[in-house]
Scaffold this motif. Structure first.
Motif, PDB file in Angstrom:
ATOM      1  N   HIS A  85       0.859  -1.184   0.000  1.00  7.45           N
ATOM      2  CA  HIS A  85       0.000   0.000   0.000  1.00  7.45           C
ATOM      3  C   HIS A  85       0.894   1.231   0.000  1.00  7.45           C
ATOM      4  CE1 HIS A  85       1.007  -0.643   4.220  1.00  7.45           C
ATOM      5  NE2 HIS A  85       0.537   0.545   4.550  1.00  7.45           N
ATOM      6  N   ALA A  86       0.290   2.400  -0.021  1.00 10.73           N
ATOM      7  CA  ALA A  86       1.042   3.649   0.082  1.00 10.73           C
ATOM      8  C   ALA A  86       1.302   3.914   1.565  1.00 10.73           C
ATOM      9  CB  ALA A  86       0.270   4.805  -0.553  1.00 10.73           C
ATOM     10  N   ALA A 106       4.894  -2.549  -8.655  1.00  7.01           N
ATOM     11  CA  ALA A 106       3.461  -2.839  -8.662  1.00  7.01           C
ATOM     12  C   ALA A 106       2.819  -2.511  -7.329  1.00  7.01           C
ATOM     13  CB  ALA A 106       3.218  -4.311  -9.006  1.00  7.01           C
ATOM     14  N   ILE A 107       1.522  -2.187  -7.402  1.00  4.06           N
ATOM     15  CA  ILE A 107       0.691  -1.890  -6.238  1.00  4.06           C
ATOM     16  C   ILE A 107      -0.748  -2.197  -6.644  1.00  4.06           C
ATOM     17  CG2 ILE A 107       0.156   0.541  -6.769  1.00  4.06           C
ATOM     18  CD1 ILE A 107       0.886   1.154  -3.784  1.00  4.06           C
ATOM     19  N   GLY A 108      -1.691  -2.073  -5.732  1.00  9.33           N
ATOM     20  CA  GLY A 108      -3.088  -2.312  -6.045  1.00  9.33           C
ATOM     21  C   GLY A 108      -3.708  -1.172  -6.848  1.00  9.33           C
ATOM     22  N   ARG A 109      -4.693  -1.498  -7.672  1.00 10.32           N
ATOM     23  CA  ARG A 109      -5.321  -0.490  -8.531  1.00 10.32           C
ATOM     24  C   ARG A 109      -5.976   0.625  -7.730  1.00 10.32           C
ATOM     25  NH1 ARG A 109      -6.006  -0.426 -13.682  1.00 10.32           N
ATOM     26  NH2 ARG A 109      -5.501  -2.658 -13.869  1.00 10.32           N
ATOM     27  N   ALA A 110      -6.389   0.346  -6.513  1.00 12.03           N
ATOM     28  CA  ALA A 110      -7.038   1.378  -5.702  1.00 12.03           C
ATOM     29  C   ALA A 110      -6.075   2.470  -5.252  1.00 12.03           C
ATOM     30  CB  ALA A 110      -7.741   0.751  -4.501  1.00 12.03           C
ATOM     31  N   ILE A 111      -4.796   2.385  -5.649  1.00 16.83           N
ATOM     32  CA  ILE A 111      -3.883   3.500  -5.382  1.00 16.83           C
ATOM     33  C   ILE A 111      -4.427   4.787  -5.996  1.00 16.83           C
ATOM     34  CG2 ILE A 111      -2.487   3.053  -7.440  1.00 16.83           C
ATOM     35  CD1 ILE A 111      -1.264   4.383  -4.022  1.00 16.83           C
ATOM     36  N   THR A 112      -5.235   4.676  -7.036  1.00 19.98           N
ATOM     37  CA  THR A 112      -5.786   5.885  -7.660  1.00 19.98           C
ATOM     38  C   THR A 112      -6.698   6.630  -6.692  1.00 19.98           C
ATOM     39  OG1 THR A 112      -7.587   4.588  -8.634  1.00 19.98           O
ATOM     40  CG2 THR A 112      -5.609   4.917  -9.980  1.00 19.98           C
ATOM     41  N   THR A 113      -7.388   5.900  -5.813  1.00 23.78           N
ATOM     42  CA  THR A 113      -8.213   6.545  -4.781  1.00 23.78           C
ATOM     43  C   THR A 113      -7.328   7.316  -3.808  1.00 23.78           C
ATOM     44  OG1 THR A 113      -9.878   4.797  -4.949  1.00 23.78           O
ATOM     45  CG2 THR A 113      -9.895   6.140  -2.946  1.00 23.78           C
ATOM     46  N   PRO A 162      -7.587   2.406   1.471  1.00 29.36           N
ATOM     47  CA  PRO A 162      -8.410   1.807   0.412  1.00 29.36           C
ATOM     48  C   PRO A 162      -7.631   0.881  -0.513  1.00 29.36           C
ATOM     49  CG  PRO A 162      -8.713   4.199   0.516  1.00 29.36           C
ATOM     50  CD  PRO A 162      -7.526   3.872   1.370  1.00 29.36           C
ATOM     51  N   ALA A 163      -6.299   1.001  -0.514  1.00 29.11           N
ATOM     52  CA  ALA A 163      -5.511   0.342  -1.552  1.00 29.11           C
ATOM     53  C   ALA A 163      -4.695  -0.839  -1.055  1.00 29.11           C
ATOM     54  CB  ALA A 163      -4.570   1.360  -2.200  1.00 29.11           C
ATOM     55  N   ASP A 164      -4.905  -1.306   0.164  1.00 28.88           N
ATOM     56  CA  ASP A 164      -4.059  -2.370   0.696  1.00 28.88           C
ATOM     57  C   ASP A 164      -4.191  -3.660  -0.098  1.00 28.88           C
ATOM     58  OD1 ASP A 164      -2.949  -1.977   3.884  1.00 28.88           O
ATOM     59  OD2 ASP A 164      -4.271  -0.452   3.048  1.00 28.88           O
TER      60      ASP A 164
END
Length: 302
Positions: A85-86, A106-113, A162-164
């Protein structure tokens, strides 16, 4: 401080057990990992740390260099630089590691949130992309990939943020900040976009993994009465004895406990520099006209 290295059984027809080597950064209480296939020597690096002194603003790569030295000594080929996550408690060293060792970040797509929320908090201009393009790959929930011949899957486990993501790699799972050691409990859920109810459901999803699953955590803070740092456990131990969310703890009970506890916690010491850097994939802000890079300090926001 290094965790035990696991020697694997690679008899014909069997998927090799991943070898996991940990690197613990005591100033940020962070465990980073090199995980690799002992047959192909393909590797991933998970949740790396860039050294940062907030008093002086100085950065360094001593922690990351220890990982580089290990990878080269073992003859590993880095295929992935994985972020769970961030992070709000340390700055990622992924770009430095990528420059030295290669691999896809790479990271989860919810990083955009996260980028959208914190882009507003830091009043970023339009040059800061909020589409995850700072990363080479964005994982969706359930995406499967390989580290050499070892199967891996990315699980979306939101709640802390949100991005974990958690990464299941062979017989091991890397949970990020979702779970801590059983005697310490669980992650907080009060950051922007966090949600204690979602965290509970994410933890229950992880606890559906086999009991013997080796479980590698991103942090340890020494529970009261424990003198040593520890960052490896099993799913079975978490189910049986996690002080916040062992078997029998209901969702409403957990949410009430987590909400009450979070209200007593201060912000992490490095949250403002960490999020600014980590939402950029570990890249520092671009230099200004004088050649110096700057981090923002929003007042009275968090």
């Amino acid at each position: 401080m290094l965790a035990t290295q696991i020697v694997t059984d690679t008899r014909a027809g069997e998927v090799p057990v991943p070898v996991v080597r940990s690197f613990f950064d005591e100033p940020t209480f962070t465990a980073s990992y090199v995980v690799y296939d002992p047959v192909t020597r393909a590797a991933a690096i998970i949740d790396s740390v860039m050294d940062f002194d907030p008093a002086s603003g100085r950065t360094d790569h001593g922690s990351a260099q220890a990982i580089i030295d290990y990878v080269r000594a073992e003859g590993l080929k880095v295929e992935w630089l994985l972020e769970t996550h961030a992070h709000a408690d340390h700055l990622s060293a992924a770009p430095f590691l990528q420059e030295q060792l290669g691999g896809k970040l790479a990271i989860g797509r919810a990083i955009t949130t996260v980028q959208s929320v914190f882009g507003k908090i830091f009043n970023e201009d339009t040059q800061f992309e909020r589409d995850g393009s700072q990363f080479d790959h964005l994982f969706d929930d359930g995406d499967r990939f390989l580290i050499g011949s070892i199967p891996a899957v990315a699980l979306h486990v939101p709640g802390h943020t949100p991005a974990d993501l958690a990464y299941v790699i062979g017989d091991a799972v890397f949970t990020g900040d979702t779970l801590f050691m059983p005697d310490y409990g669980t992650a907080r859920a009060d950051f922007p976009g966090g949600d204690a109810r979602m965290l509970y459901r994410s933890i229950r999803r992880l606890m559906d993994l086999p009991r013997e699953t080796r479980t590698f955590l991103c942090h340890d803070y020494k529970a009261p009465g424990r003198d040593d740092f520890v960052w490896e456990t099993t799913i079975g131990q978490e189910r049986d004895s996690n002080v916040h969310v062992h078997e029998g703890v209901g969702e409403d009970e957990f949410v009430e406990m987590r909400t009450r506890r979070d209200a007593t916690l201060g912000m992490p010491r490095l949250i403002l520099p960490s999020i600014q850097v980590n939402m950029r994939g570990g890249h520092l802000p671009e230099p200004e006209e004088n050649g110096t890079r700057y981090l923002k300090l929003p007042l009275d926001v968090l």
